[in-house]
Design a protein around this motif. Sequence first.
Motif: not given
Length: 479
Positions: A310-315, A362-364, A384-385
């Motif tokens: 399945r395609y799962r978009p990465r950040p 970290l979100i941005g 996502g650490h």
Amino acid sequence: MTARVVIVGNGMAGARLAAELHAREGDRKVTVLGAEPHRAYNRIMLSTLLAGRIAEPDVELTEAAGHGIDMRPGVPVAAVDRSAREVRTGDGERISYDHLVLATGARAVVPPLPGLDPTDLPRRVVPFRTLDDCRRILAVADGARSALVLGGGLLGLEAARGLATRGLATTVVHHTGHLMERQLDPGASAVLAGTLAGLGVTIQLAVPATGVVADDTGVRLDLADGRSLHADLLVLSCGVRPDTALAQAAGLTVRRGVVVDDRLRTNDRSVSAIGDCAEHDGTLTGLVAPAWAQARVLADVLTGTDPLARYRPRPVVTRLKAAGIDLAAMGDAAGGGPGEELTFADPARGTYARLRIHDERLIGAILLGDNPAVGTVIQLFDRGHPVPTDRRALLLGRALGGAGAAPSASPALMPDAAVVCQCNTVTKGALVRCWRSGARTVDAVAAGTRAGTGCGGCRDAVGGIVDWLSEAESVEVTR
């Protein structure tokens, strides 16, 4: 297993899918039909070609070749007959398929300005999207003294830097109040504009264009504030629009792009779409890393290698890495909301950093200039650490030591699972294994893993890992 696969589009997505299919076991025929009359090429490297730092052969992608692969550049597809499972080429040939893949990409947007006819642009007005566009720009730039770039997004700035490198007095005209407004905040934009000014690129912000006048002697760009700018060349970098004409004519579901599910299928299970033309979960990609990830997933699905793929978009991490500029932007760095916001700016040194942290993640982030922590920041965002207790090491790019300090940038302490090449999802462990198998140079490791063959932003990191491995081996031999 699908026996006959027809891929419409020989760009970065279509060519990669052909290579992925070729690498998997099975007996199948793959036909790739490309409208452009060239071998597949790396569109991301066109700005480097524009700057004169590489030649045309350097932008070519390694194509799949051999049994079962039929690469046919310069063969546009005119129509899709879904009931007969055929595509019809521009010269009337009909090619049957068991599965059709649309990788038709996107087309450059020509703004609706007086003086611009998208079907008949003046010689001195050129969009910046394809290899032919790049050739046209270079032809006009040869002997020119000045250039205008309409559009201050990522591609427009890369084009401007390339033209300035060639010695042209270059001005970027952007309609909003700051550059790269989708990725940057006003503070980062101001520092970037200063850096560009030092590299010979003038920036005109918050001033829409109202018209274009072009003839054999030059170009005039009229602005909303009453001014007019004159130059020998005008480059258009006003965004792209997914090329969905074939899909629409064939009755497939199209919104902004060709709508696909997690297995990259359209509403016709015999037709898939990947790359810039595809819309997955309401989102268009526009970047190479998602397109290549889609190619891997679809190859697994079509060959039965992984029926559950399945395609799962990465950040997404956006990199602008031109001569004199090093920028990384990721996530929602420019927005507001809950959590911490940390900012550091040193315009005199062309340095800017902004981090947005929520729930210790970290979100941005925006990192502009020389910041040794950029690799660590990208890894923290991608995986996502939790971020270190002392944020200054990430913000300022220097090791602070002690409990809670940022991870060292040394390859020795980087986990094998760390993704070094975002475009191709190549980990440090994969680079180490390739090196140990005999690839002892950056070029050899890149050839063996594909690291650095996308945007090229990870080449320095790959080189650092190769150097570290070489030094480690030297120490062992000395001992």
